[in-house]
Design a protein around this motif. Sequence first.
Motif, short mmCIF file in Angstrom:
data_model
loop_
_atom_site.label_atom_id
_atom_site.label_comp_id
_atom_site.label_asym_id
_atom_site.label_seq_id
_atom_site.Cartn_x
_atom_site.Cartn_y
_atom_site.Cartn_z
N GLY A 202 -5.88 -8.13 -4.80
CA GLY A 202 -6.88 -8.04 -3.74
C GLY A 202 -7.50 -9.38 -3.42
O GLY A 202 -7.81 -9.68 -2.25
N ASN B 112 0.83 -1.22 0.00
CA ASN B 112 0.00 0.00 0.00
C ASN B 112 0.85 1.25 0.00
O ASN B 112 0.61 2.20 -0.75
N PRO C 138 -7.65 -2.45 -2.29
CA PRO C 138 -8.36 -2.57 -1.02
C PRO C 138 -9.85 -2.78 -1.19
O PRO C 138 -10.50 -3.35 -0.31
N GLU D 118 -9.58 -2.30 5.62
CA GLU D 118 -9.47 -2.11 4.17
C GLU D 118 -10.55 -1.19 3.63
O GLU D 118 -10.31 -0.41 2.71
N ALA E 284 -9.38 2.11 4.23
CA ALA E 284 -8.38 2.51 3.24
C ALA E 284 -9.04 2.98 1.94
O ALA E 284 -8.63 3.96 1.32
#
Length: 510
Positions: free
Chosen positions: A123, A40, A69, A414, A417
């Motif tokens: 992902g 990330n 994410p 997530e 995020a």
Amino acid sequence: MSTPLSTDALTTTNGPRAGLREWGALVVLMLPVLLVSVDNTVLNFALPAISEALRPTGVQLLWMIDVYPLVLAGLLVPMGSLGDRFGRRRLLLIGATGFGIVSALAAFAPDVSALIAARALLGVFGAMLMPSTLSLLRSVFVDREQRRLAIAVWASGFAGGSALGPIVGGILLEHFWWGSVFLLAVPVLVPLVILVPLLVPESRDPAPGPIDPISIVLSLTTMLPIVYAIKSVASHGFAVDSVVGVVIGLASGFAFVRRQLRASTPMLDMSLFRRGSFSGAVGVNLLSVTAFVGGLFFVSQHLQLVLGMSPLDAGLVLVPGLVVMIASGLLVVPIAKRVRPSIVIPVGLSISAVAYALVAVSGGQLTAVALALIFMGLGLGIGAAETVSNELIIATAPAEKAGAASAVSETAYELGAVLGTAVLGTILTASYRANVALPASLTDAQSAAAGETLGGAVSVAEQVPAEVGEALLASARDAFDSGVGVAAWIGSALIVAAMVVARTTLRKAR
């Protein structure tokens, strides 16, 4: 009916204490945590290089960040449930192998579309990694005091990866092409695949229910449309597609919850949310991470594209705050044994709220020193909050449902995020587009690139005469910073909301 919560889920210290092998297992289980957090952070610092090489539009740039994410958040609960059924260690190994292969593909992506597709596939495999690591800690560390420390170390892996990512990524970006940052996954995953079978015991739900494909689809159709709608509204206001996205997401979410409540063996035990210590801790994770990731999104670009720092120098500016984040997560462990979470978390987060307010008051005119101080404040509060909230989530859930509970915790992280980038990122994008002044001498292609993103403006400035490039850069940097103040106030409000949630929902948690 949903499975009732076990009475031993909240015990303090009633199991055998961990030995050398268990602590060795913790070290191995931190590897995928480091991997995901490094991935990330590295991408944020690689954005300028990717923008110059692949020329993404503003929307493509955001999707390149968000798709990983987003897919991860949509699949975490199903993957956590699959781990409970088929084995958490087995799922971890499958995810690690797939993540390494796709990372290599992403490194050599020929265009933006291929990179976005690779990020989406990352992902999928990343969703196999995260719930497995946290739920395996629940089975490895039975003693709650040791488990709290183990989770603090595990949570510090996020901050450790965030600190390591900019430094290693900065070195790579100064000597190699942007794709080299994705190859960082290989040296991390090789020891993981070798050591996990040796140190980490397999664990699963002894009485798993059948796989529920409908619930898996509903979890995805809840996440994807809602986040798309948020991005759409933030970019160009309310439209038919954003309204449709919200409607689909809410309807799918309602259907998902109803299906779980009626199932004899639900994919996600909804009775967990009846406990304030569980639902409150999840809410704290969601709000605080939204603020943190959103801040990291605009700060990483400001350091490189506005202040003109190299990727390595920009990464070093953030290291002190991220080190504080690691330290606070570990130091809060003895404090959490004596002070209620409803006090520890709000006090820690108050520092982060003040840090964001300082950014907003400055009007976006940030300096490297101020950024370091700000991220020390953000790291101190969020590091402590993440340790306490994650431990509460695991301690509240019954052992046999550890995978699903861990998935809820990771989903909050997530989703935070995604929302951090979608909300704060698109505010900055909209402000940039509205305020940038483009020189009349630019071609249509150059105007399109420079008008979309700050990275595009930097690239175009290198193609035009010096005086035109300087004027373009000055306008582009001012336009970018014009939205920082607004984004920072929103970040501060999110932190305050997390403080309120912790204070009101965790009063009975110990």
